[in-house]
Design a protein around this motif. Structure first.
Motif, PDB file in Angstrom:
ATOM      1  N   GLY A  85      79.007  44.117  30.607  1.00 41.98           N
ATOM      2  CA  GLY A  85      79.250  43.183  31.576  1.00 41.98           C
ATOM      3  C   GLY A  85      78.249  42.055  31.301  1.00 41.98           C
ATOM      4  N   LYS A  86      78.388  40.914  32.304  1.00 42.22           N
ATOM      5  CA  LYS A  86      77.447  39.827  32.287  1.00 42.22           C
ATOM      6  C   LYS A  86      77.095  39.255  33.638  1.00 42.22           C
ATOM      7  N   VAL A  87      76.110  38.244  33.461  1.00 48.39           N
ATOM      8  CA  VAL A  87      76.069  37.432  34.900  1.00 48.39           C
ATOM      9  C   VAL A  87      76.154  35.905  34.231  1.00 48.39           C
ATOM     10  N   TYR A  88      76.487  34.853  34.913  1.00 47.76           N
ATOM     11  CA  TYR A  88      76.380  33.639  34.660  1.00 47.76           C
ATOM     12  C   TYR A  88      75.047  33.126  35.104  1.00 47.76           C
ATOM     13  N   LEU A  89      74.195  32.896  33.912  1.00 48.56           N
ATOM     14  CA  LEU A  89      73.004  31.986  34.349  1.00 48.56           C
ATOM     15  C   LEU A  89      73.433  30.675  34.939  1.00 48.56           C
ATOM     16  N   LEU A 120      90.898  32.207  43.036  1.00 45.43           N
ATOM     17  CA  LEU A 120      89.693  31.368  43.335  1.00 45.43           C
ATOM     18  C   LEU A 120      89.507  30.333  42.125  1.00 45.43           C
ATOM     19  N   VAL A 121      90.019  30.633  40.877  1.00 46.36           N
ATOM     20  CA  VAL A 121      90.129  29.327  40.060  1.00 46.36           C
ATOM     21  C   VAL A 121      91.325  28.538  40.269  1.00 46.36           C
ATOM     22  N   ALA A 122      92.471  29.085  40.722  1.00 47.67           N
ATOM     23  CA  ALA A 122      93.354  28.043  41.026  1.00 47.67           C
ATOM     24  C   ALA A 122      93.064  27.295  42.312  1.00 47.67           C
ATOM     25  N   ASP A 162      89.428  37.467  44.077  1.00 49.85           N
ATOM     26  CA  ASP A 162      90.402  37.457  43.284  1.00 49.85           C
ATOM     27  C   ASP A 162      90.360  36.127  42.076  1.00 49.85           C
ATOM     28  N   THR A 163      89.662  36.671  41.097  1.00 50.06           N
ATOM     29  CA  THR A 163      89.459  35.393  39.935  1.00 50.06           C
ATOM     30  C   THR A 163      90.555  34.285  39.998  1.00 50.06           C
ATOM     31  N   GLY A 164      91.797  34.779  39.637  1.00 44.84           N
ATOM     32  CA  GLY A 164      93.065  33.945  39.533  1.00 44.84           C
ATOM     33  C   GLY A 164      93.186  33.002  40.609  1.00 44.84           C
ATOM     34  N   ASN A 166      94.770  30.422  32.949  1.00 37.75           N
ATOM     35  CA  ASN A 166      93.601  30.013  33.933  1.00 37.75           C
ATOM     36  C   ASN A 166      92.119  30.666  33.372  1.00 37.75           C
ATOM     37  N   ALA A 167      91.617  30.649  32.263  1.00 34.95           N
ATOM     38  CA  ALA A 167      90.550  31.346  31.780  1.00 34.95           C
ATOM     39  C   ALA A 167      89.971  30.808  30.656  1.00 34.95           C
ATOM     40  N   SER A 168      88.615  30.833  30.682  1.00 32.90           N
ATOM     41  CA  SER A 168      87.834  30.227  29.355  1.00 32.90           C
ATOM     42  C   SER A 168      87.342  31.304  28.550  1.00 32.90           C
ATOM     43  N   ARG A 169      86.772  31.050  27.629  1.00 33.75           N
ATOM     44  CA  ARG A 169      86.341  31.986  26.481  1.00 33.75           C
ATOM     45  C   ARG A 169      85.035  32.529  26.970  1.00 33.75           C
ATOM     46  N   THR A 192      77.488  34.698  41.025  1.00 36.28           N
ATOM     47  CA  THR A 192      77.831  34.869  39.664  1.00 36.28           C
ATOM     48  C   THR A 192      79.237  35.061  39.334  1.00 36.28           C
ATOM     49  N   GLY A 193      79.904  34.401  38.702  1.00 36.23           N
ATOM     50  CA  GLY A 193      81.214  34.736  38.295  1.00 36.23           C
ATOM     51  C   GLY A 193      82.176  33.974  39.289  1.00 36.23           C
ATOM     52  N   ALA A 194      83.394  34.398  39.465  1.00 36.58           N
ATOM     53  CA  ALA A 194      84.491  33.790  40.146  1.00 36.58           C
ATOM     54  C   ALA A 194      83.943  33.470  41.851  1.00 36.58           C
ATOM     55  N   GLY A 195      83.228  34.369  42.169  1.00 33.19           N
ATOM     56  CA  GLY A 195      82.966  34.233  43.663  1.00 33.19           C
ATOM     57  C   GLY A 195      83.732  34.776  44.734  1.00 33.19           C
ATOM     58  N   GLY A 222      77.119  27.713  34.930  1.00 35.43           N
ATOM     59  CA  GLY A 222      78.333  27.244  34.468  1.00 35.43           C
ATOM     60  C   GLY A 222      79.667  27.669  34.783  1.00 35.43           C
ATOM     61  N   GLU A 223      79.943  28.802  35.777  1.00 35.76           N
ATOM     62  CA  GLU A 223      81.217  29.538  35.847  1.00 35.76           C
ATOM     63  C   GLU A 223      82.069  28.336  36.693  1.00 35.76           C
ATOM     64  N   HIS A 224      83.268  28.333  36.745  1.00 37.36           N
ATOM     65  CA  HIS A 224      84.107  27.558  36.983  1.00 37.36           C
ATOM     66  C   HIS A 224      84.342  26.333  36.331  1.00 37.36           C
ATOM     67  N   ALA A 225      83.319  25.493  36.295  1.00 37.98           N
ATOM     68  CA  ALA A 225      83.059  24.344  35.446  1.00 37.98           C
ATOM     69  C   ALA A 225      83.692  24.592  33.803  1.00 37.98           C
ATOM     70  N   VAL A 226      83.446  25.744  33.553  1.00 35.08           N
ATOM     71  CA  VAL A 226      83.531  26.018  32.058  1.00 35.08           C
ATOM     72  C   VAL A 226      85.433  26.129  31.754  1.00 35.08           C
ATOM     73  N   VAL A 227      85.940  26.372  32.908  1.00 37.56           N
ATOM     74  CA  VAL A 227      87.324  26.266  32.726  1.00 37.56           C
ATOM     75  C   VAL A 227      87.994  24.802  32.255  1.00 37.56           C
ATOM     76  N   TYR A 228      87.088  23.920  32.945  1.00 36.45           N
ATOM     77  CA  TYR A 228      87.503  22.518  32.617  1.00 36.45           C
ATOM     78  C   TYR A 228      86.843  21.857  31.410  1.00 36.45           C
ATOM     79  N   VAL A 267      96.604  37.586  31.820  1.00 39.03           N
ATOM     80  CA  VAL A 267      96.546  38.013  33.097  1.00 39.03           C
ATOM     81  C   VAL A 267      96.182  37.109  34.245  1.00 39.03           C
ATOM     82  N   GLN A 268      95.419  36.036  33.836  1.00 32.79           N
ATOM     83  CA  GLN A 268      94.924  35.099  34.878  1.00 32.79           C
ATOM     84  C   GLN A 268      96.103  33.529  34.582  1.00 32.79           C
ATOM     85  N   ASP A 269      97.448  33.994  34.223  1.00 26.11           N
ATOM     86  CA  ASP A 269      98.249  32.726  34.080  1.00 26.11           C
ATOM     87  C   ASP A 269      97.345  31.681  33.572  1.00 26.11           C
TER      88      ASP A 269
HETATM   89  C1  MEV Z   1      84.998  34.366  36.098  1.00 28.36           C
HETATM   90  O1  MEV Z   1      84.278  35.510  35.666  1.00 28.36           O
HETATM   91  C2  MEV Z   1      84.525  33.207  35.524  1.00 28.36           C
HETATM   92  C3  MEV Z   1      85.334  31.831  36.008  1.00 28.36           C
HETATM   93  O2  MEV Z   1      84.607  30.753  35.096  1.00 28.36           O
HETATM   94  C4  MEV Z   1      86.682  31.804  34.962  1.00 28.36           C
HETATM   95  C5  MEV Z   1      86.496  31.945  33.508  1.00 28.36           C
HETATM   96  O3  MEV Z   1      85.676  31.249  32.978  1.00 28.36           O
HETATM   97  O4  MEV Z   1      87.783  32.146  32.966  1.00 28.36           O
HETATM   98  C6  MEV Z   1      85.497  31.601  37.406  1.00 28.36           C
END
Ligand code: MEV
Length: 327
Positions: free
Chosen positions: A8-12, A205-207, A201-203, A159-162, A284-287, A14-20, A155-157
């Motif tokens: 698993g992982k934690v986000y130090l 929250l990202v939407a 719900d990641t999908g 809406n996902a980053s790498r 950390t993560g989608a929130g 940048g989550e969410h902004a990484v999608v853009y 799965v996330q329609d």
């Molecule tokens: C979810 O763990 C992280 C988000 O940035 C979504 C993504 O990167 O795919 C919210």
């Protein structure tokens, strides 16, 4: 029968902004999902997932869209779990050019589902590595990362980053900006995690962030500000400057709150960590619920979190330099 595991992982940062297209720095932690697969002689999937929830569940289904598993746990959780498993199985079948093969799958995980610790990416990465191997194909870490990303996208329609999937496949601290994914040198970081027992719900929250960003200039500016902060964070990480890393984590949490993805329990845990003397803390993560991560080399943050209303579990997590692996 083949078993693989992934962290698993934690986000130090940048989550969410990484999608853009902004950079993010997730870090793999020593909590893993372990997936065991055995090919069947029909096309069905039988999934035994003892530890994905407190109760666990076993489900047998055909894996075809529209067939409902018959189990006694909330639909949303079953959908989340089976959605990622289906997508991972599709990727393993595709890698081996064996579209019809069924599997018995057992998942054991000490990463709570949907809590911001990358459970779905870890299950996808481990499932793809194990499933492909069971069918005679050895995938490299880079191939697992690519296929796990495609599984998450499905799965996330779209809406996902790498970030989640690359981090789980590669292990360690990584930097992801669009399609550019690389490993970073990082010191051992004193992560403390607080878990509120819930899940977001990641999908959805990202939407939500996407529509806020489209409707309000401040939200677009907030996403860009997170990108600026991540770039500064990379320098602090390279310098091993825990004080600056913590300060930037605090800012990052504030910016994520402005994007509407924090919650009362996440805020309460973040403040408990700060009051206990942590260098910094953020969700950390989608929130929406789930976990916060703090930096504290002492026991004070974990102790404070255990007394914080809304916190169900607090634990220390080491950086895990190993990504997906066969067991
Ligand atoms: C979810 O763990 C992280 C988000 O940035 C979504 C993504 O990167 O795919 C919210």
């Amino acid at each position: 029968m083949v078993t693989a595991s992934a962290p698993g992982k934690v986000y130090l940062f940048g989550e969410h902004a990484v999608v853009y297209g902004e950079p993010a720095v997730p870090c793999a932690i020593a909590r893993r999902a372990t997936v065991t697969v055995e090919a069947r002689d029909d096309d069905r999937l039988r999934v035994n997932a003892e530890d994905l929830t407190l109760d666990g569940f076993t489900v047998e289904y055909s894996g075809e869209t529209g067939t409902d598993p018959d189990v006694n746990v909330p639909d949303s959780l079953v959908e989340a779990a089976t959605g990622y498993i289906d997508a991972a199985v599709e990727q393993a079948r595709d890698a081996a050019d064996a579209p019809e093969v069924g599997f018995d799958i057992t998942i054991e995980s000490d990463i709570p589902l949907g809590a911001g610790l990358g459970s779905s990416a870890a299950v996808a990465a481990a499932g793809i590595r194990a499933g492909a191997r069971e069918l005679g194909v050895d995938l490299t870490d880079a191939e697992v990362a690519e296929r796990a990303y495609r599984a998450e996208l499905a799965v996330q329609d779209g809406n996902a980053s790498r970030a989640d999937t690359f981090c789980s496949a590669a292990g360690g601290a990584v930097r992801v900006e669009g399609d550019d994914c690389r490993s970073l040198d990082a010191p051992q970081l004193p992560f403390v995690i607080g878990f509120d027992g819930g899940a977001g719900d990641t999908g959805a929250l990202v939407a939500g962030v996407r529509s806020l960003k489209e409707g309000y200039g401040f939200a677009a500016d907030t996403v860009a500000a997170i990108g600026d902060l991540v770039r500064r964070g990379e320098d602090a990480l390279a310098a091993g400057d825990l004080g600056e890393l913590g300060r930037l984590m605090d800012f990052n949490h504030g910016l994520l709150s402005a994007l509407g993805v924090s919650s009362r329990s996440l805020d309460a845990m973040v403040w408990a960590a700060r009051d206990a003397g942590a260098h910094g803390a953020k969700l950390t993560g989608a929130g929406g619920g789930g976990c916060i991560v703090a930096l504290d080399p002492t026991e004070d943050t974990a102790t404070a979190l255990r007394y914080t209303p809304g916190c169900e579990e607090a634990f220390r997590a080491e950086l895990d330099t190993e990504g997906v692996r066969l067991e």
